[in-house]
Design a protein around this motif. Sequence first.
Motif: not given
Length: 235
Positions: A20-25, A151-155, A203-208, A211-218
């Motif tokens: 699912e995560a890779t299909e986003l990109f 930017f702020d995240l909850l993850t 390397v980008t460490t956010p992305g659990h 929904d986190v990967l869909a954050h505009p900044s991430v």
Amino acid sequence: MAQRRALVVRGGWEGHRPVEATELFIPFLERGGYAVRVEGSTEIYADAAEMAATDLVVQCVTMSQISTEQVAGLRAAVVAGTGFTGWHGGIVDAFRASSDYLQLVGGQFATHPGKEPCERHGGEEDNFLSYRVNITDLGREHPITTGIADFDLLTEQYWVLHDDLVNVLATTTHPTREWHPWHRPVTSPAVWTRLWGAGRVVVTTPGHSPDVLAHPSVRAIVERGMRWATRTASA
């Protein structure tokens, strides 16, 4: 100009939803003119001809194991100019037993501190914290992160062990709480690049989770990182 070739390698621990995560990109890559090949294992890293023809590797494989031949093939491709990128555990919590892989990436997941013990209920949310990603001075000038504000995240907030060959574009700081054993705030890199031979690593460490990967900044950082890491003319 020859069409650029991207290799998406996904698998490992299902908790990071590698498909699912890779299909986003993948649509982003295809719109950008890449021919995209998707593989469900790292066996392809040992295929020297295929790796030599690959301009970008996007990896989402958490934990798992990698053979000596496979990691050698990946390293050789990056040295020759193939870009290598990924996010979260799919790149910095992969192949813990391979020191050659860890040296290539430049950092390793150590932990993600959790909530106060009385607030934990046994689910993945026990490790979801509100935290800020801070763009560094270098990051404010770099093509991957320029124009992106803190930017702020909850993850999950990754605590990363790293070396000083990484070029840090963003950081995150772990505070100290009364239930923590550390005695002062600890700052970890959240986004970094690494030059390895003729290749570029991002390397980008956010992305659990998606929904986190869909954050505009991430999402912007991941997508810009893919473009920047892609084999350059100088490679």
